[in-house]
Scaffold this motif. Structure first.
Motif, PDB file in Angstrom:
ATOM      1  N   SER A  26       0.862  -1.176   0.000  1.00 23.15           N
ATOM      2  CA  SER A  26       0.000   0.000   0.000  1.00 23.15           C
ATOM      3  C   SER A  26       0.902   1.230   0.000  1.00 23.15           C
ATOM      4  CB  SER A  26      -0.877  -0.047   1.256  1.00 23.15           C
ATOM      5  OG  SER A  26      -1.447   1.209   1.464  1.00 23.15           O
ATOM      6  N   VAL A  27       0.761   2.065  -1.031  1.00 29.35           N
ATOM      7  CA  VAL A  27       1.725   3.152  -1.250  1.00 29.35           C
ATOM      8  C   VAL A  27       1.028   4.507  -1.225  1.00 29.35           C
ATOM      9  CG1 VAL A  27       3.387   4.089  -2.919  1.00 29.35           C
ATOM     10  CG2 VAL A  27       3.132   1.626  -2.683  1.00 29.35           C
ATOM     11  N   SER A  28       1.651   5.459  -0.546  1.00 27.62           N
ATOM     12  CA  SER A  28       1.123   6.828  -0.537  1.00 27.62           C
ATOM     13  C   SER A  28       1.328   7.471  -1.913  1.00 27.62           C
ATOM     14  CB  SER A  28       1.878   7.634   0.522  1.00 27.62           C
ATOM     15  OG  SER A  28       1.704   9.008   0.290  1.00 27.62           O
ATOM     16  N   THR A  29       0.377   8.277  -2.338  1.00 25.98           N
ATOM     17  CA  THR A  29       0.524   8.965  -3.632  1.00 25.98           C
ATOM     18  C   THR A  29       1.251  10.307  -3.490  1.00 25.98           C
ATOM     19  OG1 THR A  29      -1.664   9.921  -3.355  1.00 25.98           O
ATOM     20  CG2 THR A  29      -1.532   7.904  -4.673  1.00 25.98           C
ATOM     21  N   ALA A  30       1.710  10.617  -2.273  1.00 21.95           N
ATOM     22  CA  ALA A  30       2.452  11.876  -2.071  1.00 21.95           C
ATOM     23  C   ALA A  30       3.742  11.847  -2.890  1.00 21.95           C
ATOM     24  CB  ALA A  30       2.788  12.040  -0.592  1.00 21.95           C
ATOM     25  N   PRO A  31       4.194  13.012  -3.391  1.00 22.76           N
ATOM     26  CA  PRO A  31       5.450  13.018  -4.157  1.00 22.76           C
ATOM     27  C   PRO A  31       6.621  12.577  -3.279  1.00 22.76           C
ATOM     28  CG  PRO A  31       4.444  15.220  -4.058  1.00 22.76           C
ATOM     29  CD  PRO A  31       3.593  14.324  -3.226  1.00 22.76           C
ATOM     30  N   PRO A  32       7.655  12.000  -3.877  1.00 19.14           N
ATOM     31  CA  PRO A  32       8.813  11.564  -3.090  1.00 19.14           C
ATOM     32  C   PRO A  32       9.427  12.726  -2.321  1.00 19.14           C
ATOM     33  CG  PRO A  32       9.002  10.864  -5.391  1.00 19.14           C
ATOM     34  CD  PRO A  32       7.820  11.753  -5.315  1.00 19.14           C
ATOM     35  N   ARG A  33       9.927  12.442  -1.136  1.00 21.54           N
ATOM     36  CA  ARG A  33      10.611  13.478  -0.340  1.00 21.54           C
ATOM     37  C   ARG A  33      11.982  12.936   0.069  1.00 21.54           C
ATOM     38  NH1 ARG A  33      10.909  11.396   4.653  1.00 21.54           N
ATOM     39  NH2 ARG A  33       9.217  10.079   5.384  1.00 21.54           N
ATOM     40  N   GLU A  34      12.844  13.859   0.515  1.00 22.91           N
ATOM     41  CA  GLU A  34      14.176  13.441   0.964  1.00 22.91           C
ATOM     42  C   GLU A  34      14.048  12.482   2.146  1.00 22.91           C
ATOM     43  OE1 GLU A  34      17.172  13.827  -0.308  1.00 22.91           O
ATOM     44  OE2 GLU A  34      16.393  15.109  -1.912  1.00 22.91           O
ATOM     45  N   ALA A  35      14.881  11.471   2.183  1.00 26.62           N
ATOM     46  CA  ALA A  35      14.903  10.559   3.331  1.00 26.62           C
ATOM     47  C   ALA A  35      15.584  11.251   4.505  1.00 26.62           C
ATOM     48  CB  ALA A  35      15.692   9.310   2.967  1.00 26.62           C
ATOM     49  N   THR A  36      15.157  10.943   5.709  1.00 22.58           N
ATOM     50  CA  THR A  36      15.888  11.434   6.885  1.00 22.58           C
ATOM     51  C   THR A  36      17.044  10.459   7.159  1.00 22.58           C
ATOM     52  OG1 THR A  36      14.630  10.129   8.463  1.00 22.58           O
ATOM     53  CG2 THR A  36      13.719  12.298   7.877  1.00 22.58           C
ATOM     54  N   ARG A  37      18.018  10.912   7.943  1.00 23.01           N
ATOM     55  CA  ARG A  37      19.155  10.025   8.253  1.00 23.01           C
ATOM     56  C   ARG A  37      18.729   8.882   9.186  1.00 23.01           C
ATOM     57  NH1 ARG A  37      21.544  11.848   4.537  1.00 23.01           N
ATOM     58  NH2 ARG A  37      20.271  10.154   3.828  1.00 23.01           N
ATOM     59  N   GLU A  38      17.560   9.022   9.818  1.00 24.35           N
ATOM     60  CA  GLU A  38      17.047   7.889  10.598  1.00 24.35           C
ATOM     61  C   GLU A  38      16.514   6.819   9.642  1.00 24.35           C
ATOM     62  OE1 GLU A  38      16.180  11.127  11.658  1.00 24.35           O
ATOM     63  OE2 GLU A  38      17.851  10.872  13.048  1.00 24.35           O
ATOM     64  N   GLU A  39      15.895   7.295   8.554  1.00 26.66           N
ATOM     65  CA  GLU A  39      15.298   6.325   7.611  1.00 26.66           C
ATOM     66  C   GLU A  39      16.376   5.602   6.805  1.00 26.66           C
ATOM     67  OE1 GLU A  39      10.964   8.114   6.383  1.00 26.66           O
ATOM     68  OE2 GLU A  39      12.713   9.264   5.779  1.00 26.66           O
ATOM     69  N   ILE A  40      17.339   6.376   6.281  1.00 26.95           N
ATOM     70  CA  ILE A  40      18.442   5.762   5.516  1.00 26.95           C
ATOM     71  C   ILE A  40      19.744   6.263   6.131  1.00 26.95           C
ATOM     72  CG2 ILE A  40      19.423   5.288   3.247  1.00 26.95           C
ATOM     73  CD1 ILE A  40      16.863   5.943   1.920  1.00 26.95           C
ATOM     74  N   PRO A  41      20.246   5.560   7.141  1.00 30.55           N
ATOM     75  CA  PRO A  41      21.425   6.070   7.853  1.00 30.55           C
ATOM     76  C   PRO A  41      22.695   5.998   7.015  1.00 30.55           C
ATOM     77  CG  PRO A  41      20.697   3.968   8.769  1.00 30.55           C
ATOM     78  CD  PRO A  41      19.714   4.337   7.699  1.00 30.55           C
ATOM     79  N   LEU A  42      23.678   6.778   7.426  1.00 29.02           N
ATOM     80  CA  LEU A  42      25.006   6.785   6.794  1.00 29.02           C
ATOM     81  C   LEU A  42      25.960   6.126   7.791  1.00 29.02           C
ATOM     82  CD1 LEU A  42      27.176   7.669   4.784  1.00 29.02           C
ATOM     83  CD2 LEU A  42      27.053   9.967   5.735  1.00 29.02           C
ATOM     84  N   ILE A  43      26.436   4.944   7.427  1.00 25.05           N
ATOM     85  CA  ILE A  43      27.235   4.162   8.386  1.00 25.05           C
ATOM     86  C   ILE A  43      28.706   4.190   7.973  1.00 25.05           C
ATOM     87  CG2 ILE A  43      27.561   1.863   9.403  1.00 25.05           C
ATOM     88  CD1 ILE A  43      24.587   1.310   8.914  1.00 25.05           C
ATOM     89  N   TRP A 265      26.730   1.706  -6.297  1.00 24.99           N
ATOM     90  CA  TRP A 265      27.386   3.002  -6.477  1.00 24.99           C
ATOM     91  C   TRP A 265      26.523   3.806  -7.437  1.00 24.99           C
ATOM     92  CZ3 TRP A 265      28.996   6.033 -10.482  1.00 24.99           C
ATOM     93  CH2 TRP A 265      29.725   7.176 -10.117  1.00 24.99           C
ATOM     94  N   GLN A 266      26.312   5.077  -7.120  1.00 25.23           N
ATOM     95  CA  GLN A 266      25.551   5.932  -8.036  1.00 25.23           C
ATOM     96  C   GLN A 266      26.291   7.251  -8.205  1.00 25.23           C
ATOM     97  OE1 GLN A 266      21.742   7.393  -6.527  1.00 25.23           O
ATOM     98  NE2 GLN A 266      22.407   7.262  -4.392  1.00 25.23           N
ATOM     99  N   ASP A 267      26.145   7.862  -9.403  1.00 27.12           N
ATOM    100  CA  ASP A 267      26.753   9.180  -9.598  1.00 27.12           C
ATOM    101  C   ASP A 267      25.888  10.231  -8.903  1.00 27.12           C
ATOM    102  OD1 ASP A 267      24.601   9.773 -11.263  1.00 27.12           O
ATOM    103  OD2 ASP A 267      25.731   9.540 -13.123  1.00 27.12           O
ATOM    104  N   MET A 268      26.130  11.502  -9.182  1.00 28.04           N
ATOM    105  CA  MET A 268      25.464  12.562  -8.410  1.00 28.04           C
ATOM    106  C   MET A 268      24.121  13.010  -9.003  1.00 28.04           C
ATOM    107  SD  MET A 268      27.274  12.814  -5.803  1.00 28.04           S
ATOM    108  CE  MET A 268      26.557  14.253  -5.007  1.00 28.04           C
ATOM    109  N   VAL A 269      23.646  12.331 -10.043  1.00 29.97           N
ATOM    110  CA  VAL A 269      22.403  12.784 -10.699  1.00 29.97           C
ATOM    111  C   VAL A 269      21.164  12.496  -9.842  1.00 29.97           C
ATOM    112  CG1 VAL A 269      20.907  12.470 -12.730  1.00 29.97           C
ATOM    113  CG2 VAL A 269      23.387  12.662 -13.011  1.00 29.97           C
ATOM    114  N   GLY A 270      21.115  11.346  -9.206  1.00 31.81           N
ATOM    115  CA  GLY A 270      19.975  11.022  -8.337  1.00 31.81           C
ATOM    116  C   GLY A 270      18.820  10.380  -9.075  1.00 31.81           C
ATOM    117  N   GLY A 271      17.887   9.830  -8.319  1.00 34.56           N
ATOM    118  CA  GLY A 271      16.708   9.201  -8.925  1.00 34.56           C
ATOM    119  C   GLY A 271      16.262   7.931  -8.222  1.00 34.56           C
ATOM    120  N   LEU A 272      17.098   7.430  -7.299  1.00 33.44           N
ATOM    121  CA  LEU A 272      16.723   6.194  -6.601  1.00 33.44           C
ATOM    122  C   LEU A 272      15.696   6.502  -5.506  1.00 33.44           C
ATOM    123  CD1 LEU A 272      17.147   3.169  -5.912  1.00 33.44           C
ATOM    124  CD2 LEU A 272      19.155   3.852  -4.569  1.00 33.44           C
ATOM    125  N   LEU A 273      14.575   5.813  -5.570  1.00 38.53           N
ATOM    126  CA  LEU A 273      13.505   6.016  -4.587  1.00 38.53           C
ATOM    127  C   LEU A 273      13.270   4.720  -3.809  1.00 38.53           C
ATOM    128  CD1 LEU A 273      10.799   7.910  -6.738  1.00 38.53           C
ATOM    129  CD2 LEU A 273      12.644   8.896  -5.340  1.00 38.53           C
TER     130      LEU A 273
END
Ligand SMILES: O=C(O)CCC(=O)C(=O)O
Ligand SMILES: [Fe+2]
Length: 407
Positions: A26-43, A265-273
Motif C-alpha cells: 500500500s503506497v502513498s501517492t504523495a510526491p517523493p521526499r528526501e529521506a531522513t538520516r534515521e530512515e536511511i542512515p550513513l554508516i 554506487w551511483q553518480d550525483m544525478v539522483g533518482g533512486l527512490l
C-alpha cells in the motif's frame, strides 16, 4: 486574502513479483521526499577492517538496526578506491555513448545466461509501470575474476572448482571480445568488480555478527557466490523533450532485489527512490564517496522477515545529464541450501516441495513461473527471532510494513 489549498494524499496498491511470489504494498501517492538520516542512515564501516572485534560489532549493530528499519543504508570509508570507481564510471560513459550497433556487439541475445547489453525500453522491472528508460550491461560471476582464486591457473580448470558449482558457472568471457574496441574498459570494470567482491565478503561477516552469529557463519557458502553486477545508464532528457513525469513512467520499475544484499554506487544525478515502512517514497539521494546498501529477498527470508527487502525504483531521469549506477548483487553460492540462522534445524521448502537453493530460485524467477513464495521456512511461525522479538515487546517487521497480501 489568503487561500488555503488542500491536497489530498491518497493511497494506491503496488504489485510486483519477488522471491516471495507476487507481493503488494500500500503506497502513498504523495510526491517523493528526501529521506531522513534515521530512515536511511550513513554508516562509517571503517570498523569492519579493525583487528578489534568490538569495532566490528559496533558496525554490525548499525547494520542490524538499518536492516530492520528501512532495509537501506549508505556506507562510507568502505575501502573501495575512489580512483578505481571513477575509472569504472568514465569507462561506463564511454561504452554507453557509442552508437547502438556497437553496443549491440554484446547484446544480451548473444549470451546464454543474463550477460550482455540491454537497450533502453527492453526491460520491464515492473509490469504495472512503464518499460525501463534505461540501458545496462550485466555480468555474471566468473571465478577467474575472484581475488580469492588469483593463485590458481587462469582459466581455472574445472577440476579445481567444486562439482556442485559447475552448473552455476554463468560467466561468459566472450563478453570481453565485444568491448575490445574500448581499450581499458575491461580492466577498469574488473578492478571495480573485484573490489566490490572483497567488500561484500567482508560485509557478509558483519551481517553474521549483526545476527549474533559467529563471524564466519556464511564464509563457506560465499566461496563461489551469486555475485552479479550491472552497469546501468539512465539517459538524460533530450533538448526540448517533454519528459512524462507521471509516477508510472520510470527509469527502473518498482521491485525488490532477490539475493542477499546489494551494493550500489551511483553518480550525483539522483533518482533512486525507496519505499519506507509507511509506504512513502523517499529519495536515496547521492552522497559522495558512499555506496547505497540494501537488504534483498534472501536475507529477508533467511532472517525470517526480521530484515526487510525493501521495494525501490528509479524515477525517470529529468536532468539533461545521463545517470550511471553500478549495482553489485551479492548472495550465497547458488548451490547452497538456504539456512535460517534463527531456526538452524529448519529445512526450507521441504514441506512445500519447492526449491531449496538459490540457483533454483533464480531459475524460477527468470522463467517467470514464480507466482507463489519460492522460499519458505517451515518453522517460520515459531521462528526463534520472531518469538524473541515478540517477547521483547517488539513487533516483527512484517507486521509493521503495510503489506497488503503476499507472504
Ligand atoms: O540504479 C539504481 O539506482 C538502482 C538499480 C536497482 O535497483 C537494480 O538494478 O536492482
Ligand atoms: Fe534493485
Amino acid at each position: 486574502m489568503s487561500v488555503t489549498t488542500t491536497t489530498s494524499v491518497g493511497r494506491t496498491i503496488l504489485t510486483m513479483d519477488s522471491a516471495y511470489g507476487t507481493i503488494q504494498r500500500s503506497v502513498s501517492t504523495a510526491p517523493p521526499r528526501e529521506a531522513t538520516r534515521e530512515e536511511i542512515p550513513l554508516i562509517d564501516v571503517s570498523g569492519i577492517y579493525s583487528e578489534n572485534i568490538e569495532d566490528r560489532k559496533a558496525v554490525a549493530t548499525q547494520f542490524r538496526d538499518a536492516a530492520i528499519n528501512t532495509g537501506f543504508f549508505y556506507i562510507k570509508n568502505h575501502g573501495v578506491d575512489s580512483e578505481l570507481i571513477d575509472n569504472a564510471y568514465q569507462n561506463a560513459l564511454r561504452f554507453f555513448h557509442q552508437p547502438e550497433e556497437i553496443k549491440k556487439r554484446i547484446s544480451k541475445d548473444k549470451f546464454k545466461f543474463f550477460n550482455g547489453y540491454s537497450a533502453r525500453y527492453t526491460t520491464h522491472g515492473n509490469k504495472t509501470e512503464s518499460t525501463d528508460r534505461k540501458e545496462h550491461i550485466a555480468f555474471q560471476y566468473q571465478p577467474e575474476l575472484d581475488p580469492a582464486y588469483d593463485s590458481l591457473p587462469h582459466p581455472i580448470p574445472l577440476s579445481m572448482i567444486p562439482e556442485e558449482m559447475h552448473p552455476w558457472l554463468k560467466g561468459e568471457p566472450e563478453i570481453w571480445e565485444g568491448v575490445s574496441n574500448l581499450p581499458g574498459f575491461k580492466e577498469a570494470w574488473v578492478a571495480y568488480y573485484r573490489s566490490c567482491l572483497t567488500l561484500a565478503r567482508s560485509m557478509t561477516r558483519t551481517f553474521a555478527l549483526a545476527l549474533e552469529l559467529p563471524e564466519n557463519y556464511f564464509d563457506d557458502i560465499v566461496t563461489y557466490p551469486g555475485a552479479d553486477a550491472t552497469i546501468a545508464y539512465y539517459p538524460g532528457a533530450e533538448p526540448g523533450e517533454k519528459v512524462d513525469l507521471s509516477p508510472q513512467n520510470v527509469g527502473l520499475g518498482s521491485h525488490t532485489d532477490n539475493t542477499g544484499f546489494t551494493l550500489l554506487w551511483q553518480d550525483m544525478v539522483g533518482g533512486l527512490l525507496v519505499l519506507n515502512r509507511k509506504g512513502e517514497w523517499i529519495k536515496a539521494s547521492p552522497i559522495p564517496d558512499t555506496f547505497v546498501v540494501n537488504i534483498a529477498d534472501f536475507f529477508q527470508r533467511m532472517t525470517n522477515d526480521r530484515w526487510v527487502s525493501t521495494v525501490h525504483k528509479v524515477e525517470i531521469n529529468r536532468s539533461p545529464e545521463p545517470r550511471i549506477s553500478m549495482p553489485f548483487f551479492f548472495g550465497e553460492n547458488p548451490s547452497a541450501f538456504s539456512r535460517c540462522p534463527c531456526c538452524p534445524n529448519a529445512v526450507y521448502n521441504v514441506v512445500l516441495g519447492l526449491p531449496t537453493d538459490m540457483g533454483a530460485l533464480a531459475r524460477l524467477q527468470s522463467q517467470r513461473y514464480l507466482r507463489r513464495p519460492a522460499i519458505m521456512c517451515y518453522s517460520r511461525r515459531t521462528c526463534q527471532i520472531r518469538t524473541n522479538l515478540l517477547r521483547r515487546g517488539k513487533t516483527p517487521i512484517h507486521d509493521l510494513v503495510p503489506l497488503v497480501s503476499g507472504i
